[in-house]
Design a protein around this motif. Structure first.
Motif, PDB file in Angstrom:
ATOM      1  N   GLN A  25      71.952  36.344  37.819  1.00 27.66           N
ATOM      2  CA  GLN A  25      71.536  36.814  36.582  1.00 27.66           C
ATOM      3  C   GLN A  25      70.207  37.318  36.111  1.00 27.66           C
ATOM      4  O   GLN A  25      69.394  36.913  35.138  1.00 27.66           O
ATOM      5  N   LEU A  26      70.047  38.544  36.429  1.00 26.01           N
ATOM      6  CA  LEU A  26      68.755  39.489  35.765  1.00 26.01           C
ATOM      7  C   LEU A  26      68.614  39.394  33.639  1.00 26.01           C
ATOM      8  O   LEU A  26      70.005  39.555  33.700  1.00 26.01           O
ATOM      9  N   ILE A  27      67.990  38.337  33.390  1.00 20.65           N
ATOM     10  CA  ILE A  27      68.185  38.617  31.962  1.00 20.65           C
ATOM     11  C   ILE A  27      67.072  39.507  31.131  1.00 20.65           C
ATOM     12  O   ILE A  27      66.339  39.705  30.153  1.00 20.65           O
ATOM     13  N   GLY A  28      65.602  40.324  32.286  1.00 21.88           N
ATOM     14  CA  GLY A  28      64.851  40.982  30.974  1.00 21.88           C
ATOM     15  C   GLY A  28      63.384  40.958  32.459  1.00 21.88           C
ATOM     16  O   GLY A  28      63.713  39.862  33.582  1.00 21.88           O
ATOM     17  N   LEU A  29      62.582  41.714  32.289  1.00 19.59           N
ATOM     18  CA  LEU A  29      61.663  42.074  32.686  1.00 19.59           C
ATOM     19  C   LEU A  29      60.854  41.884  32.026  1.00 19.59           C
ATOM     20  O   LEU A  29      60.341  42.029  30.947  1.00 19.59           O
ATOM     21  N   VAL A  30      59.313  41.567  32.262  1.00 15.60           N
ATOM     22  CA  VAL A  30      58.547  40.976  31.957  1.00 15.60           C
ATOM     23  C   VAL A  30      56.728  41.256  32.704  1.00 15.60           C
ATOM     24  O   VAL A  30      56.663  41.739  33.453  1.00 15.60           O
ATOM     25  N   SER A  31      56.516  42.351  32.122  1.00 16.36           N
ATOM     26  CA  SER A  31      54.935  43.569  32.593  1.00 16.36           C
ATOM     27  C   SER A  31      53.764  42.783  31.536  1.00 16.36           C
ATOM     28  O   SER A  31      53.813  42.546  30.674  1.00 16.36           O
ATOM     29  N   PHE A  32      52.488  43.025  32.098  1.00 13.25           N
ATOM     30  CA  PHE A  32      51.497  42.734  31.346  1.00 13.25           C
ATOM     31  C   PHE A  32      50.300  44.284  31.542  1.00 13.25           C
ATOM     32  O   PHE A  32      50.182  44.669  32.651  1.00 13.25           O
ATOM     33  N   ASP A  33      49.801  44.385  30.305  1.00 12.98           N
ATOM     34  CA  ASP A  33      49.046  45.244  30.533  1.00 12.98           C
ATOM     35  C   ASP A  33      47.657  44.092  30.280  1.00 12.98           C
ATOM     36  O   ASP A  33      46.919  43.908  29.037  1.00 12.98           O
ATOM     37  N   TYR A  34      46.749  44.675  31.415  1.00 13.54           N
ATOM     38  CA  TYR A  34      45.485  43.797  31.491  1.00 13.54           C
ATOM     39  C   TYR A  34      44.289  44.932  31.699  1.00 13.54           C
ATOM     40  O   TYR A  34      43.499  44.642  32.087  1.00 13.54           O
ATOM     41  N   GLY A  35      44.165  45.977  30.739  1.00 17.67           N
ATOM     42  CA  GLY A  35      43.898  47.149  30.948  1.00 17.67           C
ATOM     43  C   GLY A  35      43.223  47.356  32.364  1.00 17.67           C
ATOM     44  O   GLY A  35      42.000  48.068  33.016  1.00 17.67           O
ATOM     45  N   GLN A  36      44.635  47.554  33.458  1.00 18.57           N
ATOM     46  CA  GLN A  36      43.993  47.962  34.444  1.00 18.57           C
ATOM     47  C   GLN A  36      44.354  49.461  34.473  1.00 18.57           C
ATOM     48  O   GLN A  36      44.624  50.327  33.202  1.00 18.57           O
ATOM     49  N   ARG A  37      43.379  49.869  35.715  1.00 19.20           N
ATOM     50  CA  ARG A  37      43.016  51.582  35.215  1.00 19.20           C
ATOM     51  C   ARG A  37      44.195  52.131  35.796  1.00 19.20           C
ATOM     52  O   ARG A  37      44.173  53.337  35.902  1.00 19.20           O
ATOM     53  N   HIS A  38      45.299  51.863  36.701  1.00 24.50           N
ATOM     54  CA  HIS A  38      46.751  52.057  36.597  1.00 24.50           C
ATOM     55  C   HIS A  38      47.767  51.614  36.205  1.00 24.50           C
ATOM     56  O   HIS A  38      48.905  52.014  36.687  1.00 24.50           O
ATOM     57  N   ARG A  39      47.329  51.161  34.916  1.00 26.64           N
ATOM     58  CA  ARG A  39      48.248  51.412  33.777  1.00 26.64           C
ATOM     59  C   ARG A  39      49.848  52.207  33.375  1.00 26.64           C
ATOM     60  O   ARG A  39      50.658  52.080  33.568  1.00 26.64           O
ATOM     61  N   LYS A  40      49.574  53.357  34.340  1.00 25.68           N
ATOM     62  CA  LYS A  40      50.501  54.048  34.297  1.00 25.68           C
ATOM     63  C   LYS A  40      51.684  53.517  34.592  1.00 25.68           C
ATOM     64  O   LYS A  40      53.105  53.403  34.766  1.00 25.68           O
ATOM     65  N   GLU A  41      51.434  52.258  36.102  1.00 20.48           N
ATOM     66  CA  GLU A  41      52.787  51.273  36.176  1.00 20.48           C
ATOM     67  C   GLU A  41      53.842  50.370  35.462  1.00 20.48           C
ATOM     68  O   GLU A  41      54.687  50.621  35.575  1.00 20.48           O
ATOM     69  N   LEU A  42      53.343  50.468  34.177  1.00 21.15           N
ATOM     70  CA  LEU A  42      54.615  50.070  33.030  1.00 21.15           C
ATOM     71  C   LEU A  42      55.154  50.989  32.555  1.00 21.15           C
ATOM     72  O   LEU A  42      56.558  50.518  32.535  1.00 21.15           O
ATOM     73  N   ASP A  43      55.017  52.242  33.053  1.00 22.77           N
ATOM     74  CA  ASP A  43      55.724  53.419  32.412  1.00 22.77           C
ATOM     75  C   ASP A  43      57.204  52.948  33.929  1.00 22.77           C
ATOM     76  O   ASP A  43      58.644  53.026  33.030  1.00 22.77           O
ATOM     77  N   PHE A  44      56.638  52.661  35.186  1.00 21.98           N
ATOM     78  CA  PHE A  44      57.834  52.815  36.148  1.00 21.98           C
ATOM     79  C   PHE A  44      58.169  51.295  36.115  1.00 21.98           C
ATOM     80  O   PHE A  44      59.759  51.088  36.046  1.00 21.98           O
ATOM     81  N   ALA A  45      58.007  50.525  35.467  1.00 22.12           N
ATOM     82  CA  ALA A  45      58.569  49.258  35.085  1.00 22.12           C
ATOM     83  C   ALA A  45      59.697  49.259  34.071  1.00 22.12           C
ATOM     84  O   ALA A  45      61.083  48.508  34.087  1.00 22.12           O
ATOM     85  N   GLY A  46      59.066  49.922  33.026  1.00 22.62           N
ATOM     86  CA  GLY A  46      59.981  50.019  31.955  1.00 22.62           C
ATOM     87  C   GLY A  46      61.178  50.863  32.345  1.00 22.62           C
ATOM     88  O   GLY A  46      62.317  50.493  31.878  1.00 22.62           O
ATOM     89  N   LYS A  47      60.980  52.039  33.213  1.00 18.22           N
ATOM     90  CA  LYS A  47      62.136  52.699  34.104  1.00 18.22           C
ATOM     91  C   LYS A  47      63.410  51.614  34.635  1.00 18.22           C
ATOM     92  O   LYS A  47      64.581  51.758  34.550  1.00 18.22           O
ATOM     93  N   CYS A  48      62.942  51.260  34.851  1.00 16.63           N
ATOM     94  CA  CYS A  48      63.753  50.448  35.617  1.00 16.63           C
ATOM     95  C   CYS A  48      64.096  49.442  35.149  1.00 16.63           C
ATOM     96  O   CYS A  48      66.029  48.877  35.193  1.00 16.63           O
TER      97      CYS A  48
END
Length: 236
Positions: A25-48
């Motif tokens: 039972q998936l109840i959520g995703l958690v992602s982290f902005d740690y100042g990574q240069r490839h921060r655009k990955e968070l947009d793909f987590a949001g789409k997921c």
């Protein structure tokens, strides 16, 4: 089990999110902005998260990431090209990254009465990332058993910890992961560079899995030379 997935937006964690949506039972995703240069990955987590219709928690720990200097992911250090097994790839290590993120994720899980936190570490990470190895996963679970004793019981799920990235591609395909909607490249450009360690690993994984790779790369063929000195076997 009510499960929260630590999701960067990369191929591994997005595949894991789809797996957990199918099996738990998936109840959520958690992602982290740690100042990574490839921060655009968070947009793909949001789409997921939107695709799977679950909340997406983005935790800002950029202030912490800024103190973890010396890494090509968080500092003014060039991202190296080549295979993960090469010594130069140690430049992509962010000290204690997974330990920090998982500690926060477990706090979130306990607060939300979740039964488990799932993380997509896998066998290919073992070359250079000590907090992706089975020993770390086991030790972290023991630590959290003590940290939450009497308050919550949260399991750490790491179903890919002993398998290859090619096996993740196969599992992702099985669960309908839209691979084109994932981001791996550490350089964070317009397209995947095709040359950094994570791009090389991604390109090789699709090849070994026998699954078409929908990713657009700036250099689509560099991976062949990068992996030529390392042995690998096709999964199917």
């Amino acid at each position: 089990m009510k499960t929260i997935v630590v999701c960067s937006g990369g191929l591994d964690s997005v595949s894991l999110a789809h797996k957990m949506a199918a099996e738990e039972q998936l109840i959520g995703l958690v992602s982290f902005d740690y100042g990574q240069r490839h921060r655009k990955e968070l947009d793909f987590a949001g789409k997921c998260a939107a695709r799977l219709a679950v909340p997406h928690h983005i935790i800002d720990i950029a202030a912490i990431g800024g103190h973890l200097s010396g890494s090509a992911l968080t500092d003014n250090v060039e991202v190296p090209d080549g295979h993960y097994a090469e010594e130069t790839m140690k430049a992509t290590v962010v000290p204690n990254r997974n330990a920090i993120m998982l500690t926060i994720a477990f706090g979130l899980a306990a607060a939300q009465k979740a039964d488990a936190v799932a993380v997509a570490v896998h066998g290919g990470d073992h070359f250079i990332y000590p907090d992706c190895r089975p020993g770390f996963i086991d030790a972290f679970q023991r630590m959290q058993n003590e940290a939450l004793d009497g308050y919550a019981s949260v399991r750490l799920l790491a179903p890919y910890v002993e398998v290859s990235k090619a096996a993740i591609v196969i599992d992702g395909e099985k669960h309908g992961t839209p691979f084109a909607e994932t981001w791996s490249c550490y350089k964070g450009g317009k397209l995947h560079c095709g040359r950094c360690g994570t791009c090389v690993e991604r390109r090789e994984a699709f090849h070994l899995a026998g699954v078409p790779d929908p990713t657009e790369y700036e250099d689509r063929d560099f991976w062949k030379a990068a992996v030529s000195q390392y042995s690998a076997a096709e999964v199917r």
